[in-house]
Write a protein that holds these residues in place. Structure first.
Motif, PDB file in Angstrom:
ATOM      1  N   LYS A 154       0.840  -1.193   0.000  1.00  0.00           N
ATOM      2  CA  LYS A 154       0.000   0.000   0.000  1.00  0.00           C
ATOM      3  C   LYS A 154       0.878   1.247   0.000  1.00  0.00           C
ATOM      4  O   LYS A 154       1.922   1.291   0.653  1.00  0.00           O
ATOM      5  N   ASP A 157       2.607   3.092   3.072  1.00  0.00           N
ATOM      6  CA  ASP A 157       2.069   2.485   4.290  1.00  0.00           C
ATOM      7  C   ASP A 157       3.152   1.607   4.921  1.00  0.00           C
ATOM      8  O   ASP A 157       3.399   0.484   4.495  1.00  0.00           O
ATOM      9  N   ASP A 160       2.044  -1.770   6.415  1.00  0.00           N
ATOM     10  CA  ASP A 160       1.841  -2.794   5.394  1.00  0.00           C
ATOM     11  C   ASP A 160       3.181  -3.313   4.884  1.00  0.00           C
ATOM     12  O   ASP A 160       3.346  -4.515   4.656  1.00  0.00           O
TER      13      ASP A 160
END
Length: 397
Positions: A154, A157, A160
């Protein structure tokens, strides 16, 4: 007689693109690509060039290019590994390495070639690549070409990234794992979170690869996003272009001597394409010398970027969360975005629309690329034009 199936395919699909506002018409510039350009005999303020520092038509670079052409010829005459490496190419690579604060560097014919060649030279079907979901198309293609397992992360992110890195390592399936990201994301102007990325990479022994096409010359007083964060010793691959802020053409990878030695024997675009022209190499050297000795153009670029951003935001446009001079005006619907761009051109401002598939559907934007070459008077005209068209098309109130 040409193939009827091919003709039918082309006609149907071209018409579909036009019907959906996704067909991009290519405009031809008459003359140099500067802060002002001429298209179809009409002068326009140019807000669509990646010529961040105004070097594409800089007299200092033109002199060096002409001198090198007189000395070395108009072309290198062969691939680098046969006899297409001239002393000007060695000089360019040494200059890039010094500028990027790495042991060595290798120059390619384009930034796209860098990613196609460098990724696949190191990664293979036994490996995995963690890739930010908004990475440039050349990264995506380079990852595919490598044959490695590609794991989308992501955008920006870090949770993530950590989770997917942990999962990939603990699976025991892969010999090597790379994380690859743009340094500056060209559609939104946001900057990769390199300090956090390095922390995760060290935790899981990830190879780190930063595509700094839009960061070189822009971030880190010109030396790029990696230098901006002081992480030259922590990033394995520093990739960049010689066609944006540098103003010429080509690309490069900077890193350890071992990495560069490997790329020179395994990166296929390096092995099988004729090298940069001597004139281009010399112009690149001059651009890097200018950036190394003065921050004048760099500071003017950022000043113009801040000025344009503030003006568009005050008018009520959605300019996203750009952290760099890249300034998108997010319009949304594709046909409206293209209409907005067309009206700007009609009023004397050239700012191209960018729509799906370059950006997600419904996030069409007119991307503005202020440069060091723009004057405040030009930017004021741009802002007035945006105000007029924005109200006319009900994009702003």
């Amino acid at each position: 007689m040409t193939s009827q199936k091919l003709n039918t395919f082309l006609e149907n699909n071209l018409q579909e693109l036009k019907d959906n506002g996704l067909y991009n018409e290519i405009d031809t510039i008459q003359g140099p690509n500067g802060s002002e350009i001429t298209i179809n005999g009409k002068k326009l303020i140019n807000m669509s060039s990646n010529n961040y520092l105004g070097f594409a038509n800089d007299d200092r670079l033109k002199v060096k290019a002409n001198e090198a052409t007189d000395t070395y010829g108009v072309g290198a005459g062969a691939v680098r590994t046969i006899n297409g490496t001239q002393s000007i190419h060695d000089e360019l690579e040494a200059k890039i390495a010094e500028f990027k604060h790495t042991e060595a560097a290798v120059a390619f014919q384009s930034g796209f070639n860098c990613n196609m060649g460098a990724i696949s030279a190191v990664m293979n079907k036994n490996d995995a690549i963690l890739s930010d979901e908004l990475n440039h198309a050349s990264i995506i293609d380079g990852c595919r070409l490598s044959g490695a397992k590609v794991i989308r992360v992501k955008h920006q992110d870090m949770d993530d990234l950590r989770a997917k890195a942990k999962e990939a390592v603990e699976s025991g399936q892969y010999e090597k794992i790379m994380y690859i990201t743009d340094g500056v994301f060209s559609m939104d102007g946001d900057v990769a979170k390199l300090p956090e990325i390095v922390e995760i990479a060290e935790e899981f022994d990830l190879i780190t690869y930063v595509d700094d096409a839009h960061g070189s010359g822009v971030m880190g007083k010109g030396a790029g996003t990696v230098k901006h964060f002081g992480l030259q010793d922590k990033i394995d691959f520093q990739m960049g272009t010689l066609s944006k802020a540098v103003g010429v053409v080509g690309g490069y990878v900077a890193g350890t001597q071992n990495l560069i030695d490997w790329l020179k024997v395994r990166a296929r675009p390096f092995l099988f394409s004729t090298s940069l022209t001597p004139g281009a190499a010399a112009a690149c050297i001059e651009a890097i010398d200018i950036m190394s000795s003065s921050t004048e153009e760099h500071e003017r670029l950022w000043e113009n970027g801040r000025y344009l951003k503030a003006g568009l935001k005050d008018l009520g446009f959605n300019i996203g969360d750009s952290e760099t001079p890249i300034t998108p005006c997010i319009i949304g619907e594709e046909k409206l975005t293209q209409r907005f761009s067309k009206r700007l051109t009609e009023e004397g401002v050239y700012a191209k629309s960018i729509v799906f598939p370059t950006v997600p559907r419904g996030t069409g934007r007119v991307r503005n690329m202020p440069s060091a070459a723009h004057t405040k008077d030009q930017l004021d005209i741009v802002l007035e034009t945006y105000k007029k068209i924005g109200k006319e098309l009900d994009v702003i109130s």
